[in-house]
Scaffold this active site. Structure first.
Site, PDB file in Angstrom:
ATOM      1  N   HIS A 239       0.830  -1.217   0.000  1.00 49.76           N
ATOM      2  CA  HIS A 239       0.000   0.000   0.000  1.00 49.76           C
ATOM      3  C   HIS A 239       0.861   1.262   0.000  1.00 49.76           C
ATOM      4  O   HIS A 239       0.672   2.169  -0.799  1.00 49.76           O
ATOM      5  CB  HIS A 239      -0.871   0.024   1.262  1.00 49.76           C
ATOM      6  CG  HIS A 239      -1.775  -1.139   1.446  1.00 49.76           C
ATOM      7  ND1 HIS A 239      -2.903  -1.327   0.681  1.00 49.76           N
ATOM      8  CD2 HIS A 239      -1.736  -2.179   2.320  1.00 49.76           C
ATOM      9  CE1 HIS A 239      -3.527  -2.417   1.091  1.00 49.76           C
ATOM     10  NE2 HIS A 239      -2.837  -2.954   2.067  1.00 49.76           N
TER      11      HIS A 239
HETATM   12  C1  BDR Z   1      -2.711   1.090   5.397  1.00 46.04           C
HETATM   13  O1  BDR Z   1      -2.879   0.641   6.746  1.00 46.04           O
HETATM   14  C2  BDR Z   1      -1.673   0.081   7.206  1.00 46.04           C
HETATM   15  O2  BDR Z   1      -1.896  -1.221   7.654  1.00 46.04           O
HETATM   16  C3  BDR Z   1      -0.681   0.102   6.081  1.00 46.04           C
HETATM   17  O3  BDR Z   1       0.599   0.475   6.562  1.00 46.04           O
HETATM   18  C4  BDR Z   1      -1.225   1.116   5.120  1.00 46.04           C
HETATM   19  O4  BDR Z   1      -0.731   2.413   5.390  1.00 46.04           O
HETATM   20  C5  BDR Z   1      -3.518   0.179   4.490  1.00 46.04           C
HETATM   21  O5  BDR Z   1      -4.873   0.260   4.803  1.00 46.04           O
END
Ligand code: BDR
Ligand code: CA
Length: 310
Positions: A239
Site C-alpha cells: 500500500h
Molecule cells: C494502510 O494501513 C496500514 O496497515 C498500512 O501500513 C497502510 O498504510 C492500508 O490500509
C-alpha cells in the site's frame, strides 16, 4: 538526479518500512525528512522502527515524533498485519547514533516546506493526525506544499470496516480536515493499492539475493502475508509504496479527479472516503486525484530492483 524534495509522514509499519526503502533508492527522490505518527503501531515503535530502517539502509534521515494518539478517537493498532513490534516481529538493531529530535513533527515539516516553497512533496502513509495538526498550527502550510500524496481511503470497499480503510478510520477527523484544506491531494486508496502486491515468489526472489534489505523484506512481511491469505489475496499489498512510486513514476498510474469527503459521524461508515466518481457529481468541487489503476508488473519490477539496490 535527486531533484524531487520529499517529506514522509509514516507509522512504520511493515509496508511503511518498504516504502522508506523505496524512497531512499529511487534516484529521482530527495528525502528531506521523516515524521512519525501512531497508527499501525505505537508512536514509540514507529519512531524506533524508522531509525531501525535508517540503520538497515546505512542512512541517517532525520526522524521527528508526532502524535501519540488520534485527534479524538482511541488508538487501535494493527498487530495481525504488522506484528507486535510493527516490523513483522523481526528484530533489527536500533542504531546507536539515532537522534531523538526535540522538534515536533509539525514544526519540522513546516520549516522544511518553508525552505522549499511550492516544491516539497508531502507523502503520508499513516493516519493524518500529524498533518492535520500541522495545517491547524500553520494555516499557510497547505499553500507552501507542492502536493500531498497519500495512502489512505477507498472509493470502493474498506479493509478495517466494510466502508473504511485503516488510515482514515484511525483518525477520520484528521482526514476530513486535510481533505478540506485546499492542498493538492493525490489519493492512493485501496482501489489502486490492492493491485500493488508482492507474491510469495517475489519475496523468495528478494530473500535469495542475500542482501540485508532483500532478506529483511521477506522476513518482515510474513505476518502480513499470512493475514492477507485470510482475505484471499494473492500476495501482500505494498500500500505505502504507491504514493512514493507515484512521485517518481506517475506514468504507471491512472486515476480521475474527484470530490472526496471523509465521513466523521456515521456509525457503519465512520472514516469512509466518500468519493464522487460514479454519481451525478453532486460534490461541487474536485479536491483529489484518485488513483484507480497501476501497471502492477512494472511497479513490482521497479520496487524489487530498488530494494535490491540497497
Ligand atoms: C494502510 O494501513 C496500514 O496497515 C498500512 O501500513 C497502510 O498504510 C492500508 O490500509
Ligand atoms: Ca502505513
Amino acid at each position: 538526479m535527486k531533484h524531487i524534495p520529499v517529506w514522509i509522514d509514516c507509522d512504520t509499519g511493515v509496508d511503511d518500512a518498504v516504502a522508506l526503502m523505496l524512497a531512499h533508492a529511487l534516484p529521482q527522490l530527495d528525502l528531506c525528512g521523516i515524521s512519525v505518527v501512531c497508527g499501525n503501531t505505537t508512536l514509540e515503535n514507529a519512531f524506533r522502527n524508522t531509525h531501525r530502517i535508517n540503520g538497515l539502509m546505512g542512512t541517517d534521515y532525520p526522524v521527528y515524533r508526532g502524535a501519540e494518539k488520534p485527534l479524538l478517537k482511541e488508538l487501535r493498532i494493527s498487530n495481525a498485519f504488522h506484528g507486535e513490534n510493527g516490523l513483522g516481529n523481526v528484530e533489527l538493531p536500533l542504531p546507536e547514533n539515532a537522534v531523538d529530535h526535540a522538534e515536533k513533527a509539525w514544526d519540522a515539516l513546516f520549516a522544511c516546506a518553508s525552505s522549499h516553497p511550492g516544491e516539497l512533496r508531502l507523502v503520508a502513509t499513516g493516519p493524518l493526525t500529524n498533518i492535520a495538526t500541522a495545517f491547524t498550527k500553520y494555516p499557510a502550510l497547505p499553500g507552501l506544499l507542492h502536493s500531498l500524496t497519500l495512502m489512505g481511503g477507498s472509493a470502493g470497499a474498506g479493509n478495517i470496516t466494510p466502508a473504511a480503510e485503516f488510515n482514515f478510520y484511525t483518525d477520520p477527523q484528521a482526514a476530513a480536515m486535510v481533505f478540506r484544506s485546499g492542498v493538492p491531494i493525490v489519493m492512493c486508496g485501496l482501489d489502486v493499492t490492492l493491485q500493488a502486491f508482492l507474491t510469495p515468489v517475489d519475496l523468495d526472489e528478494l530473500a535469495s539475493s542475500g542482501t540485508r534489505a532483500g532478506v529483511f523484506t521477506k522476513a518482515c512481511l510474513q505476518p502480513a502475508l499470512e493475514s492477507s491469505k485470510l482475505y484471499n489475496l494473492t500476495g501482500v499489498c505494498m500500500h505505502d509504496s504507491c504514493p512514493i512510486m507515484y512521485l517518481a513514476h506517475p506514468e504507471l498510474f491512472e486515476g480521475e479527479e474527484a470530490g472526496v469527503v471523509i465521513e466523521t459521524r456515521g456509525t457503519v461508515t465512520n472514516g469512509k472516503s466518500v468519493t464522487d466518481l460514479y454519481s451525478d457529481k453532486q460534490f461541487p468541487f474536485k479536491n483529489a486525484l484518485v488513483l484507480l489503476r497501476v501497471d502492477r508488473d512494472r511497479f513490482i519490477s521497479i520496487l524489487k530492483k530498488s530494494i535490491l539496490s540497497i
